[in-house]
Scaffold this active site. Structure first.
Site, PDB file in Angstrom:
ATOM      1  N   ASP A 130      -8.539   2.757  -7.967  1.00 21.65           N
ATOM      2  CA  ASP A 130      -7.459   3.729  -7.845  1.00 21.65           C
ATOM      3  C   ASP A 130      -6.920   4.115  -9.230  1.00 21.65           C
ATOM      4  O   ASP A 130      -7.067   3.370 -10.196  1.00 21.65           O
ATOM      5  CB  ASP A 130      -6.303   3.143  -7.019  1.00 21.65           C
ATOM      6  CG  ASP A 130      -6.722   2.906  -5.576  1.00 21.65           C
ATOM      7  OD1 ASP A 130      -7.665   3.580  -5.116  1.00 21.65           O
ATOM      8  OD2 ASP A 130      -6.114   2.031  -4.931  1.00 21.65           O
TER       9      ASP A 130
HETATM   10  N1  URA Z   1      -8.568  -1.901  -3.537  1.00 22.50           N
HETATM   11  C1  URA Z   1      -7.550  -1.041  -3.731  1.00 22.50           C
HETATM   12  O1  URA Z   1      -6.669  -0.931  -2.905  1.00 22.50           O
HETATM   13  N2  URA Z   1      -7.537  -0.316  -4.853  1.00 22.50           N
HETATM   14  C2  URA Z   1      -8.468  -0.416  -5.817  1.00 22.50           C
HETATM   15  O2  URA Z   1      -8.395   0.277  -6.829  1.00 22.50           O
HETATM   16  C3  URA Z   1      -9.533  -1.316  -5.601  1.00 22.50           C
HETATM   17  C4  URA Z   1      -9.554  -2.044  -4.449  1.00 22.50           C
END
Ligand code: URA
Length: 236
Positions: free
Chosen positions: A101
């Site tokens: 993310d």
């Molecule tokens: N899980 C998430 O919620 N975000 C990420 O960036 C990676 C795994």
């Protein structure tokens, strides 16, 4: 010489299986002739064309990046934000293997090797990914057990995982939780915590298979060694 389907998937246009389908359905030409046999071998001088597009067997590059916060994990962003690809100085068209993310930090691989990328992101591959999550409140043992065992996300149970409280900080009322998952569903870690009413304040991926962030600061990257690339291939 290598098998046509392997060459196609190494060029990054399709997975090995998809490449086989393309060959069988007559979509692939080698030196101007439609080829439907899966055993066909090609070398760097053969001209392979799929739906009018000439494939190039580029030199492969493999990078391990310590992704900072506030960077997008894709090759381009419609809002013009900085992407992980912008951080790598190369002429090659590398792209991230899987996603983190925008606000997640930590380890992410980039490559122009479509075959390896397909292997690592295939749901059956079970590549372990380790995170450190900072969540609001005290992370209870029974919740660790529930999440480790598997919960329903969008109607599908998550695979066995590890959720383990490492430290509780009374001053900020936050828990530091080690998480190991083998799937790569979108926002999976956050969604799993949210399901049990924990807000994720920070998320950092510390390990991807056997690779970690040793020697790197946020925003820095290094090339993978040939040995590491072979090891990733052997996760098959
Ligand atoms: N899980 C998430 O919620 N975000 C990420 O960036 C990676 C795994």
């Amino acid at each position: 010489m290598e098998r046509l389907q392997k060459f196609i998937s190494a060029c990054g246009v399709a997975s090995r299986r998809k490449a086989e389908e393309l060959i069988l359905s007559g979509k692939v030409k080698v030196n101007g002739v439609v080829v439907r046999e899966l055993g066909t071998k090609v070398n760097g001088e053969d001209i392979v064309v799929i739906n009018g597009q000439v494939l190039k067997d580029e030199i492969k590059e493999y990078y391990l990046l310590y992704k900072p916060r506030g960077v997008i994990s894709s090759s381009s962003d419609e809002k013009g934000r900085e992407t992980v690809v912008d951080l790598i100085k190369t002429e090659k068209r590398v792209y991230p293997v899987g996603r983190l993310d925008y606000d997640t930090t930590g380890i992410i691989l980039l490559t122009n090797d479509g075959e390896l990328s397909n292997i690592l992101t295939h749901p059956s591959r079970d590549v372990p990914k380790e995170y450190m999550a900072k969540v609001k409140g005290f992370f209870r043992k029974e919740d660790a057990l529930k999440l480790s065992d598997g919960v329903l996300l969008n109607g599908v149970k998550t695979k066995k995982a590890l959720f383990k409280l490492k430290r509780y900080d009374k001053k900020t009322d936050s828990s530091y939780v080690k998480v190991v998952i083998t799937e790569g569903r979108n926002h999976q870690v956050k969604d799993m915590f949210n399901l049990l009413n924990y807000d994720v304040v920070k998320l950092k991926r510390e390990r991807y298979a056997f690779l970690d962030l040793s020697g790197l600061k946020s925003g820095e990257y290094r090339k993978l060694s040939t040995k590491e690339v072979k090891q990733l291939y052997s996760l098959k």
